[in-house]
Scaffold this active site. Structure first.
Site, PDB file in Angstrom:
ATOM      1  N   LYS A   2     -10.727  -5.119  -4.088  1.00  0.00           N
ATOM      2  CA  LYS A   2     -11.805  -4.153  -4.345  1.00  0.00           C
ATOM      3  C   LYS A   2     -11.288  -2.765  -4.668  1.00  0.00           C
ATOM      4  CE  LYS A   2     -13.192  -4.563   0.381  1.00  0.00           C
ATOM      5  NZ  LYS A   2     -12.023  -4.123   1.168  1.00  0.00           N
ATOM      6  N   LYS A  29      -3.695 -10.418  -6.556  1.00  0.00           N
ATOM      7  CA  LYS A  29      -4.952 -10.678  -5.851  1.00  0.00           C
ATOM      8  C   LYS A  29      -6.098  -9.842  -6.420  1.00  0.00           C
ATOM      9  CE  LYS A  29      -6.204  -8.883  -1.798  1.00  0.00           C
ATOM     10  NZ  LYS A  29      -6.681  -8.621  -0.432  1.00  0.00           N
ATOM     11  N   LYS A  42       0.821  -1.218   0.000  1.00  0.00           N
ATOM     12  CA  LYS A  42       0.000   0.000   0.000  1.00  0.00           C
ATOM     13  C   LYS A  42       0.846   1.255   0.000  1.00  0.00           C
ATOM     14  CE  LYS A  42      -4.427  -1.775   1.262  1.00  0.00           C
ATOM     15  NZ  LYS A  42      -5.678  -1.668   1.958  1.00  0.00           N
TER      16      LYS A  42
HETATM   17  P1  ATP Z   1      -8.470  -3.545  -0.388  1.00  0.00           P
HETATM   18  O1  ATP Z   1      -8.410  -3.508  -1.880  1.00  0.00           O
HETATM   19  O2  ATP Z   1      -9.195  -2.388   0.206  1.00  0.00           O
HETATM   20  O3  ATP Z   1      -7.151  -3.819   0.249  1.00  0.00           O
HETATM   21  P2  ATP Z   1      -9.409  -6.212  -0.556  1.00  0.00           P
HETATM   22  O4  ATP Z   1     -10.361  -6.355  -1.664  1.00  0.00           O
HETATM   23  O5  ATP Z   1      -8.016  -6.650  -0.803  1.00  0.00           O
HETATM   24  O6  ATP Z   1      -9.409  -4.740  -0.017  1.00  0.00           O
HETATM   25  P3  ATP Z   1      -9.888  -6.908   2.136  1.00  0.00           P
HETATM   26  O7  ATP Z   1     -10.868  -5.981   2.706  1.00  0.00           O
HETATM   27  O8  ATP Z   1      -8.437  -6.681   2.395  1.00  0.00           O
HETATM   28  O9  ATP Z   1     -10.076  -7.010   0.592  1.00  0.00           O
HETATM   29  O10 ATP Z   1     -10.232  -8.390   2.549  1.00  0.00           O
HETATM   30  C1  ATP Z   1     -11.380  -8.850   3.179  1.00  0.00           C
HETATM   31  C2  ATP Z   1     -11.291 -10.306   3.451  1.00  0.00           C
HETATM   32  O11 ATP Z   1     -11.441 -11.004   2.235  1.00  0.00           O
HETATM   33  C3  ATP Z   1      -9.957 -10.737   4.030  1.00  0.00           C
HETATM   34  O12 ATP Z   1     -10.183 -11.811   4.909  1.00  0.00           O
HETATM   35  C4  ATP Z   1      -9.202 -11.188   2.838  1.00  0.00           C
HETATM   36  O13 ATP Z   1      -8.233 -12.139   3.164  1.00  0.00           O
HETATM   37  C5  ATP Z   1     -10.302 -11.754   1.950  1.00  0.00           C
HETATM   38  N1  ATP Z   1     -10.003 -11.533   0.556  1.00  0.00           N
HETATM   39  C6  ATP Z   1      -9.964 -10.342  -0.070  1.00  0.00           C
HETATM   40  N2  ATP Z   1      -9.630 -10.480  -1.349  1.00  0.00           N
HETATM   41  C7  ATP Z   1      -9.465 -11.802  -1.540  1.00  0.00           C
HETATM   42  C8  ATP Z   1      -9.115 -12.592  -2.650  1.00  0.00           C
HETATM   43  N3  ATP Z   1      -8.870 -12.045  -3.811  1.00  0.00           N
HETATM   44  N4  ATP Z   1      -9.063 -13.908  -2.487  1.00  0.00           N
HETATM   45  C9  ATP Z   1      -9.331 -14.470  -1.311  1.00  0.00           C
HETATM   46  N5  ATP Z   1      -9.649 -13.792  -0.214  1.00  0.00           N
HETATM   47  C10 ATP Z   1      -9.711 -12.479  -0.309  1.00  0.00           C
END
Ligand code: ATP
Ligand code: LTN
Length: 332
Positions: A199, A196, A114
């Site tokens: 969002k 990954k 980040k």
């Molecule tokens: P940001 O983009 O704001 O960092 P994010 O989409 O990566 O957010 P998080 O809010 O960090 O998502 O994650 C929420 C939950 O969902 C966490 O437990 C994370 O491990 C899981 N998660 C998020 N993205 C994935 C993914 N692509 N695959 C599997 N698990 C995920």
């Protein structure tokens, strides 16, 4: 109730929930309500480590709550709340910052990612984020913290911080275990299958949102990046795109990789990709529709998060009082 093991997790309302958030997290949560005493929250305080538009943050927080419920988290069986409504998170967060080392925080992959992405705003909150996450967790003395693979490092840091505190002050915190699903633990971007699905990704084509309409979902899968072969075969190293699609298909249909390989034997990607889209829609379509219905009922959502914060606050307060006493603060 009392002898049930406790489980807690949260997601940042930093954008629209994705297929990754669902398969990697929420889907697994909804199956756990009978067996565990479950706490799930919208981690709104974490989102401001990156600049947020206030109106969007409010909207995303309520949408996330509606999606939690639409994904099967019954508010009667689970405690659903908004992090900023339970002030003990910020308070314990501060205490735990004083028990987290600079070196530990510097090693966090999410911080490195980040801060590279937001080079103009590497603030102290972004750096100290894992201490607040440790507070989120430890306040509720959970046995398990269900998260995707990417959050494992933070849960491990939480364990270290809790252990450090306990060794100084006696058994204050329960040491929690991360609880990581086998399938769907790492859903990758449809456009860059080595990254990954996230969002806050800038490329919306790589990311399937739970609120996407049917045509959008199908279009995203049809355009998913694959490779120059034609066979549907699981190989994370050499075929990251197809392997990711197989994982998604498997998570949505319950089929094993061998079954999928057999099903699409001799058929090209042109047939496989839309089949994955259909399988995903059979899961996300009903969730989207139910979330939209719930969002129209503001007073219901309000009642859910108020009740949740009250219940969560009572538990959180017990832990915080104990911590304040241990470190030597004069009781009020
Ligand atoms: P940001 O983009 O704001 O960092 P994010 O989409 O990566 O957010 P998080 O809010 O960090 O998502 O994650 C929420 C939950 O969902 C966490 O437990 C994370 O491990 C899981 N998660 C998020 N993205 C994935 C993914 N692509 N695959 C599997 N698990 C995920
Ligand atoms: N850091 C997590 C969200 C999060 C969380 C938590 C998860 C904040 N506090 C406590 C589990 C337990 C993320 O970015 N996904």
């Amino acid at each position: 109730m009392e002898d049930k093991k406790v489980l807690l997790s949260g997601i940042q309302p930093s954008g629209d929930l994705t297929l990754g958030s669902y398969l990697g997290a929420i889907k697994n949560w909804s199956a756990l309500a009978r067996e565990f005493d479950c706490y799930y929250f919208m981690a709104d305080m974490h989102t401001i480590t990156v600049r947020q538009d206030p109106a969007q943050l409010r909207k995303h927080t309520l949408e996330q709550l509606a999606s939690y419920i639409a994904c099967g988290l019954d508010p009667e069986e689970n405690t659903l709340f908004i992090q900023s409504h339970v002030h003990q998170h910020a308070e314990l967060g501060w205490v735990l910052q004083c028990f987290t080392m600079f070196g530990e925080l510097s090693r966090m992959t999410q911080f490195k990612d980040k801060s590279a992405k937001h080079a103009e705003n590497i603030n102290a909150g972004l750096f100290a984020y894992p201490s607040l996450m440790a507070a989120d967790i430890l306040l509720y003395q959970p046995d398990f913290v269900p998260v995707g693979e990417d959050q494992k490092q933070h849960v491990e840091l939480t364990r270290d911080v809790a252990g450090r505190f306990n060794s100084l002050y006696g058994d204050v915190f329960k040491i929690p275990e991360p609880y990581i699903p086998k399938v769907g633990a790492r859903v990758m971007s449809l456009q860059t299958p080595t990254a990954k699905m996230s969002k806050s990704d800038e490329d919306p084509n790589g990311c399937v949102y739970l609120k996407d309409d049917n045509d959008t979902v199908m279009r995203k899968f049809k355009r998913a990046v694959t490779d120059s072969e034609t066979c549907v075969r699981y190989d994370r190293e050499n075929k990251p795109g197809i392997s990711n699609l197989m994982e998604i298909y498997s998570a949505c249909t319950g089929k094993t990789y061998e079954e999928i390989q057999r099903e699409f034997d001799g058929k090209g990607y042109g047939e496989f990709k839309p089949a994955v889209g259909e399988a995903v829609l059979s899961v996300t379509g009903p969730i989207r529709d139910e979330a939209n219905r719930l969002l129209k009922d503001k007073s219901y959502l309000e009642q859910v998060y108020r009740t949740g914060a009250e219940k969560a606050g009572a538990i959180a307060n017990r832990t915080l009082r104990k911590v304040y006493k241990k470190v030597g603060f004069v009781p009020r």
